[in-house]
Design a protein around this motif. Structure first.
Motif, short mmCIF file in Angstrom:
data_model
loop_
_atom_site.label_atom_id
_atom_site.label_comp_id
_atom_site.label_asym_id
_atom_site.label_seq_id
_atom_site.Cartn_x
_atom_site.Cartn_y
_atom_site.Cartn_z
N GLU A 41 0.83 -1.21 0.00
CA GLU A 41 0.00 0.00 0.00
C GLU A 41 0.86 1.26 0.00
O GLU A 41 0.51 2.26 -0.63
N GLN A 42 1.99 1.22 0.71
CA GLN A 42 2.91 2.35 0.67
C GLN A 42 3.43 2.55 -0.75
O GLN A 42 3.60 3.70 -1.21
N ASN A 43 3.67 1.46 -1.44
CA ASN A 43 4.16 1.57 -2.82
C ASN A 43 3.11 2.22 -3.72
O ASN A 43 3.44 3.02 -4.59
N ILE A 44 1.84 1.89 -3.51
CA ILE A 44 0.77 2.50 -4.29
C ILE A 44 0.76 4.01 -4.03
O ILE A 44 0.59 4.81 -4.97
N LEU A 45 0.95 4.42 -2.78
CA LEU A 45 1.02 5.85 -2.47
C LEU A 45 2.21 6.50 -3.16
O LEU A 45 2.09 7.56 -3.77
#
Length: 270
Positions: free
Chosen positions: A44-48
């Protein structure tokens, strides 16, 4: 840009998270307040991180309660607020992240089981708590620290009485009160280059051919960003996390050997 969904997020889930992140950033901008996400895992951090910059209305800061936390909460910060503080870059402790730490200890150390991360996580989720509302669980000798949203931390401190068959006691702890120093070990060796697929075998004592599939399989993150290229060039102090295997920090290069290989040092978390 085409997205890689093999990391466990479906296209629909990615789209919903992107919309949620953009909405939080817009609210922060429009209302001139700091808004916060739930705890984000590495995917999810990567998506951000990979959202187009012009899709966000504000900047953001990630924080998980301690240095090198894996699960982190994002704070979206309106520029006007930074101006009021008189500086562009605010520190996490200045933002009032809405989470606390819970210290979990056996009631009687003599009769306590040898509890694992999985044991603590299972006991917490059995209280009906969603994983997104909790951060990392840190294990120390005879105790654990859980980071969780404030209302969840309070619930855990009231309701958690056993982990497996071990009676436990819990108390709320301010983030500043968590004195956690991760256990690491220095690993030195030689590599042909500081490509990601060269460092993984050194870090995890395995062959290059066995580990290169982890990168292509979307399981390797550098500083929270998904990396799917085996040839990615790692930089000093980069933190590399591999799902299911652990993490390490690349310290740097010490020179070349007579066979023209690079002497490198990494710090592996144990």
């Amino acid at each position: 840009m085409a997205k890689n969904y093999s990391n466990g997020n479906s296209e629909k889930e990615v789209h919903l998270l992107e919309r949620r992140l953009i909405d939080l950033s817009r609210v922060a901008y429009q209302r001139d307040i700091i808004t916060f996400t739930d705890f984000l895992n590495l995917n999810e951090q990567n998506i951000l991180h990979t959202l187009p910059k012009d899709s966000l209305y504000t900047g953001y800061i990630l924080f998980g309660g301690y240095a090198s936390a894996e699960r982190q909460m994002a704070a979206f910060i309106p520029e006007a607020l930074s101006l009021r503080y008189g500086k562009k870059n605010l520190l996490p402790e200045e933002l009032g992240y809405p989470f606390q730490a819970v210290e979990i200890c056996p009631r009687n150390i003599r009769f306590a089981e040898d509890l694992t991360h999985r044991d603590f996580l299972g006991a917490i989720l059995n209280l009906g708590i969603e994983r997104s509302r909790t951060g990392d669980i840190l294990l120390e000798e005879h105790r654990a620290y859980l980071f969780a949203q404030t209302e969840i931390a309070e619930l855990v401190s009231r309701e958690l009485s056993n982990v497996r068959h071990t009676p436990v006691k819990c108390r709320l702890t301010e983030l500043e009160g968590v004195e956690y120093v991760p256990r690491t070990e220095a690993v030195r060796g030689t590599v042909s280059s500081v490509r990601l697929d060269s460092l993984l075998p050194l870090a995890f004592s395995s062959s290059r051919s066995r580990l290169s599939g982890l990168i292509e399989g979307a399981k390797v993150f550098v500083n929270g960003k998904l990396i799917t290229s085996n040839g990615y060039q790692v930089k000093e102090n980069d933190l590399i996390s591999v799902r299911g295997m652990g993490k390490f920090r690349y310290i740097g290069t010490g020179g070349k050997t007579k066979k023209n290989r690079l002497s490198v040092e990494i710090e592996r978390y144990i």
